[in-house]
Scaffold this motif. Structure first.
Motif, PDB file in Angstrom:
ATOM      1  N   LYS A 110     -11.442  -0.568   0.063  1.00 41.59           N
ATOM      2  CA  LYS A 110     -10.138  -1.381   0.661  1.00 41.59           C
ATOM      3  C   LYS A 110     -10.683  -2.953   1.175  1.00 41.59           C
ATOM      4  CE  LYS A 110      -6.218  -2.202   2.646  1.00 41.59           C
ATOM      5  NZ  LYS A 110      -5.069  -2.407   1.940  1.00 41.59           N
ATOM      6  N   THR A 167      -7.856   2.404   9.180  1.00 39.76           N
ATOM      7  CA  THR A 167      -7.547   1.983   7.878  1.00 39.76           C
ATOM      8  C   THR A 167      -7.724   3.235   7.037  1.00 39.76           C
ATOM      9  OG1 THR A 167      -8.477  -0.332   8.389  1.00 39.76           O
ATOM     10  CG2 THR A 167      -8.209   0.252   5.856  1.00 39.76           C
ATOM     11  N   TYR A 170      -4.796   5.453   7.148  1.00 36.41           N
ATOM     12  CA  TYR A 170      -3.571   4.966   6.603  1.00 36.41           C
ATOM     13  C   TYR A 170      -3.725   5.343   5.008  1.00 36.41           C
ATOM     14  CZ  TYR A 170      -1.390   3.334  10.877  1.00 36.41           C
ATOM     15  OH  TYR A 170      -0.657   3.234  12.014  1.00 36.41           O
ATOM     16  N   VAL A 171      -4.955   5.118   4.498  1.00 39.64           N
ATOM     17  CA  VAL A 171      -4.988   5.305   3.107  1.00 39.64           C
ATOM     18  C   VAL A 171      -5.006   6.686   2.694  1.00 39.64           C
ATOM     19  CG1 VAL A 171      -6.677   5.484   1.013  1.00 39.64           C
ATOM     20  CG2 VAL A 171      -6.466   3.352   2.613  1.00 39.64           C
ATOM     21  N   ASP A 203      -0.822   3.543   2.920  1.00 40.55           N
ATOM     22  CA  ASP A 203      -1.262   2.515   2.375  1.00 40.55           C
ATOM     23  C   ASP A 203      -1.717   2.661   0.957  1.00 40.55           C
ATOM     24  OD1 ASP A 203      -2.895   0.059   1.399  1.00 40.55           O
ATOM     25  OD2 ASP A 203      -3.967  -0.008   3.612  1.00 40.55           O
ATOM     26  N   THR A 204      -1.157   2.234  -0.002  1.00 41.68           N
ATOM     27  CA  THR A 204      -1.435   2.270  -1.364  1.00 41.68           C
ATOM     28  C   THR A 204      -2.400   1.113  -2.112  1.00 41.68           C
ATOM     29  OG1 THR A 204       0.417   1.192  -2.213  1.00 41.68           O
ATOM     30  CG2 THR A 204       0.833   3.390  -1.746  1.00 41.68           C
ATOM     31  N   GLN A 205      -2.715   0.240  -1.392  1.00 45.50           N
ATOM     32  CA  GLN A 205      -3.613  -0.945  -1.755  1.00 45.50           C
ATOM     33  C   GLN A 205      -5.090  -0.658  -1.706  1.00 45.50           C
ATOM     34  OE1 GLN A 205      -1.721  -3.426  -3.622  1.00 45.50           O
ATOM     35  NE2 GLN A 205      -0.114  -2.102  -3.012  1.00 45.50           N
ATOM     36  N   TYR A 206      -5.715   0.058  -2.332  1.00 49.96           N
ATOM     37  CA  TYR A 206      -6.969   0.616  -2.426  1.00 49.96           C
ATOM     38  C   TYR A 206      -7.641   0.708  -3.928  1.00 49.96           C
ATOM     39  CZ  TYR A 206      -5.362   5.523  -3.027  1.00 49.96           C
ATOM     40  OH  TYR A 206      -4.329   6.455  -3.429  1.00 49.96           O
ATOM     41  N   GLN A 214       6.309   4.637  -4.542  1.00 43.94           N
ATOM     42  CA  GLN A 214       6.541   4.671  -2.958  1.00 43.94           C
ATOM     43  C   GLN A 214       7.845   5.857  -2.724  1.00 43.94           C
ATOM     44  OE1 GLN A 214       5.097   3.506  -0.357  1.00 43.94           O
ATOM     45  NE2 GLN A 214       3.958   1.827  -1.129  1.00 43.94           N
TER      46      GLN A 214
END
Length: 224
Positions: free
Chosen positions: A11, A47, A50-51, A56-59, A75
């Protein structure tokens, strides 16, 4: 049997400049395990939580919970998946003060909509009983002490029989007595009811008494 599998999770943050906060993290968590995620502030543990929680999908990397691959899901799918498969307990209880204890606990199940209101109410009372809070079911949540409110929040997290409960500093706002009480509840949930729990914590006593301590430093798992 692993209920959660994370493989090579990376991330980046891009503000104020590009920074890698998670560095190819691998983590597997078995059903019925009570895991404490620890490390100094800024190490990446929140962090990672959250993943893992799908918020949190930005990884980069792969995430699987309860046999379902969650990477790259949209989502709407993830919101429904979270409500059914993940229960959340935060540092603050986030109960609705204008609702009774029972109504607060029922909310996630009413949203899921897979049972009748009567069935949900009976189940909510059952969860409150496990937490020693059934006698307070008809009280307004605002009338409870901080420790009692956190126990209600745990009952709410349990209402849909989630595969995993994720806790973000679940004892961070409690005194020693209530912190110990929450720990004992989590311990009973794992050992008696085979509930999987992953909790981010700065509380060393809480972490040491869990089944497994995973320590992070500089975006990597260094122990556990």
């Amino acid at each position: 049997m692993a209920v959660l599998k994370a493989h090579k999770i990376s991330k980046y943050f891009y503000e104020p400049e590009k920074f890698q906060v998670l560095k190819e993290v691998d983590l597997s968590v078995d059903k019925g395990q009570f895991l404490a995620l620890v490390g100094k502030s800024g190490c990446g543990k929140s962090t990672l939580m959250y993943v893992l929680s799908t918020m949190d999908t930005q990884y980069n990397g792969e995430l699987e919970i309860a046999g379902t691959r969650l990477t790259d899901k949209h989502q709407n799918f993830l919101a429904g998946f979270r409500n059914k498969h993940i229960g959340f307990v935060f540092q603050f209880h986030y109960l609705l003060p204008e609702f009774t204890v029972l109504q607060n606990v029922m909310l996630p199940a009413l949203k899921l909509g897979s049972k009748s209101k009567e069935e949900i109410e009976a189940k909510a009372l059952e969860k409150l009983n496990i937490l020693g809070m059934q006698e307070h079911a008809r009280k307004m949540s605002s009338k409870l002490s901080g420790g009692q409110q956190q126990r209600v929040a745990i009952a709410r997290a349990l209402i849909n029989d989630p595969d995993i409960i994720m806790g973000d500093e679940p004892t961070g706002n409690l005194d020693t007595y209530n912190s110990d009480l929450v720990f004992d509840i989590f311990s009973e949930l794992t050992h008696t009811y085979k509930q999987t729990i992953i909790a981010v914590t700065h509380d060393e006593s809480f972490a040491k008494r869990s089944d497994r301590v995973v320590e992070m430093s500089d975006g990597k798992i260094i122990h556990g």
